[in-house]
Write a protein that holds these residues in place. Structure first.
Motif, mmCIF file in Angstrom:
data_model
loop_
_atom_site.group_PDB
_atom_site.id
_atom_site.type_symbol
_atom_site.label_atom_id
_atom_site.label_comp_id
_atom_site.label_asym_id
_atom_site.label_seq_id
_atom_site.Cartn_x
_atom_site.Cartn_y
_atom_site.Cartn_z
ATOM 1 N N LEU A 113 0.816 -1.209 0.000
ATOM 2 C CA LEU A 113 0.000 0.000 0.000
ATOM 3 C C LEU A 113 0.853 1.264 0.000
ATOM 4 N N ASP A 114 2.004 1.253 0.680
ATOM 5 C CA ASP A 114 2.826 2.464 0.731
ATOM 6 C C ASP A 114 3.379 2.811 -0.641
ATOM 7 N N ILE A 119 2.915 6.299 -5.716
ATOM 8 C CA ILE A 119 2.598 6.529 -7.123
ATOM 9 C C ILE A 119 1.435 7.517 -7.254
ATOM 10 N N LEU A 120 0.393 7.300 -6.468
ATOM 11 C CA LEU A 120 -0.759 8.205 -6.512
ATOM 12 C C LEU A 120 -0.377 9.611 -6.065
ATOM 13 N N SER A 121 0.513 9.701 -5.081
ATOM 14 C CA SER A 121 0.974 11.008 -4.612
ATOM 15 C C SER A 121 1.748 11.739 -5.709
ATOM 16 N N PHE A 122 2.566 11.012 -6.461
ATOM 17 C CA PHE A 122 3.280 11.615 -7.587
ATOM 18 C C PHE A 122 2.285 12.239 -8.568
ATOM 19 N N THR A 158 -0.833 13.352 5.077
ATOM 20 C CA THR A 158 -0.490 11.972 5.351
ATOM 21 C C THR A 158 0.935 11.696 4.900
ATOM 22 N N GLU A 159 1.723 11.120 5.743
ATOM 23 C CA GLU A 159 3.091 10.760 5.374
ATOM 24 C C GLU A 159 3.042 9.476 4.587
ATOM 25 N N THR A 173 -11.209 1.036 8.612
ATOM 26 C CA THR A 173 -9.978 0.634 7.941
ATOM 27 C C THR A 173 -9.632 1.580 6.828
ATOM 28 N N LYS A 174 -8.395 1.449 6.342
ATOM 29 C CA LYS A 174 -7.922 2.291 5.253
ATOM 30 C C LYS A 174 -8.618 1.873 3.975
#
Length: 349
Positions: A113-114, A119-122, A158-159, A173-174
Motif C-alpha cells: 500500500l505504501d 505513485i498516486l501522490s506523484f 499523510t506521510e 480501515t484504510k
C-alpha cells in the motif's frame, strides 16, 4: 556504453547503466550520492533526460520486484526535484505516467500500500504543475480520470508509507488499494472535452463559489470534531447531513470544471479544494458508520439488560436442583465505544 550491451538497450548507455545499478534489487537501500550523480548526468548531458526516462521505463516495465520499483520511485522523486523542465516534461507525459506508473497499480503486481500511495501522490503532485512552463495537461487528465473512478489519493498531511494513528473505531480501515479497470486504460482513446480559458469576471465568480466550498468544509470539520457517536447534538447532525449533500453536488461541479478549465492557477486551487472537500465527505461517512455501530451496540446492551431483569423463579422452586431451561442467562458485556475524531488540513480563505 555499458560492457556487453547494445546502444539500443536503455541500460546500454553510461547513464542507463548507472540507473540500472542504482535500482537493482540487490541494493539494500537508496544510495542518495549515486542518485545525485545520476541527476548531474541528466542535467549536463544533451540526451540525458531522454536516456534517463528510457532506462526508468525499462526498470519498471512488467517488473514484479517490489524492491526495484521502490528504489526507482525514489530515484524518480529526486530527479523530478533536481533535473529541471526538460526531464519533468517527459515524466508527466501519458506515455510514462499512465502507460508505466499507473499500470503498476494493477493487482498482478501486488504492490504494498505504501508504494501504491507513493505513485498516486506523484500523480496528484505533478498535476499541480511545475515552475518553468512544464505542460502538465496529460498528467492532469490522468489524475481526473482516477478521481472519477473513485480512487482515494493520499491526503496532503499523510506521510506516504505510514499509517495515520487517529482515534477511530478499530473497525474503520484504510480504503482498499486502487484496482485499475479496463475503462480507465481505454479512456486514453476517448475524445477530449473542449477546454475553456476563464476571463477575470468568471474567475472572480468562481472564487466566490470556491470560498463557499471552503466555508462548508470548515463547518463540517468543526461539527465532526465537536461530536462523538452516542452524544451527538441533533441540530448539528441535521446541518451536517445537509452540508454533506451539498458537498457532493459541489464536488461534481468541481470535477466538471477541472475537466475543461485551462487556467493553471485555477486548476491548482480547484484540485486542492477538491482534496479538502473529499476528506470532509469521507469524514462524515466514517462518522455515520461509527454512529450506526454505536446504536447497534447500545441496542444489544438494552436487550441484555432486559434479559437480566426478567423475574427469577419462586422461592419454593429453589429446592428443585434439576436444570431449568427457562432460567435467565447472564447478559453480554457492552463492548467499549470508541469516539471518532476527524482531522483535516487547514484551509486559507
Amino acid at each position: 556504453m555499458a560492457f556487453g550491451k547494445s546502444h539500443k538497450d536503455p541500460f546500454g548507455t553510461s547513464l542507463g547503466h548507472l540507473i540500472e545499478k542504482a535500482t537493482f534489487a540487490g541494493v539494500q537501500t537508496e544510495d542518495w550520492g549515486q542518485f545525485m550523480h545520476i541527476c548531474d548526468m541528466i542535467i549536463t548531458s544533451k540526451d540525458g533526460p531522454k536516456e534517463a526516462v528510457r532506462a526508468l521505463k525499462k526498470r519498471i516495465s512488467k517488473n514484479c520486484n517490489h524492491k526495484e520499483i521502490q528504489l526507482t520511485l525514489s530515484l524518480i522523486d529526486m530527479c523530478m526535484q533536481n533535473c529541471g523542465p526538460s526531464f519533468q516534461a517527459l515524466i508527466v507525459k501519458r506515455d510514462f505516467t499512465k502507460d508505466h506508473l499507473v499500470k503498476l497499480l494493477n493487482p498482478r503486481y501486488n504492490l504494498p500500500l505504501d508504494i501504491q500511495n507513493k505513485i498516486l501522490s506523484f500523480i496528484m503532485t505533478w498535476s499541480r504543475g511545475f515552475p518553468g512552463g512544464v505542460d502538465v495537461s496529460e498528467v492532469k487528465e490522468i489524475y481526473l480520470e482516477l478521481l472519477k473512478k473513485g480512487v482515494q489519493f493520499p491526503t496532503s498531511e499523510t506521510e506516504i508509507g505510514t499509517e495515520r494513528q487517529v482515534a477511530l473505531s478499530p473497525s474503520v480501515t484504510k480504503p482498499p488499494p486502487f484496482v485499475p479497470s479496463t475503462s480507465v486504460h481505454s479512456s486514453a482513446a476517448a475524445s477530449k472535452a473542449p477546454t475553456i480559458l476563464l476571463v477575470a469576471e468568471q474567475i472572480g465568480k468562481l472564487h466566490s463559489e470556491v470560498d463557499m466550498v471552503k466555508m462548508n468544509v470548515k463547518v463540517m470539520s468543526a461539527i465532526l470534531m465537536e461530536n462523538t457517536p452516542g452524544s451527538e447534538n441533533q441540530e448539528d447532525m441535521e446541518l451536517l447531513e445537509k452540508l454533506y449533500k451539498t458537498g457532493r453536488d459541489m464536488q461534481e461541479r468541481i470535477m466538471d470544471l477541472l475537466a475543461v478549465v485551462e487556467n493553471e492557477d485555477v486548476t491548482v486551487e480547484l484540485i486542492q479544494v477538491n482534496e479538502d472537500l473529499n476528506q470532509a465527505l469521507l469524514g462524515y461517512e466514517r462518522f455515520s458508520r461509527n454512529q450506526k455501530r454505536f446504536q447497534e451496540q447500545h441496542q444489544s446492551q438494552e436487550e441484555a439488560q432486559k434479559n437480566n431483569c426478567e423475574p427469577s423463579a419462586p422461592s419454593c422452586d429453589l429446592l428443585d436442583l434439576s436444570p431449568d431451561p427457562s432460567s435467565p442467562t447472564s447478559g453480554l458485556p457492552l463492548e467499549g465505544v470508541h469516539a471518532m475524531s476527524s482531522q483535516f488540513s487547514g484551509l486559507s480563505k
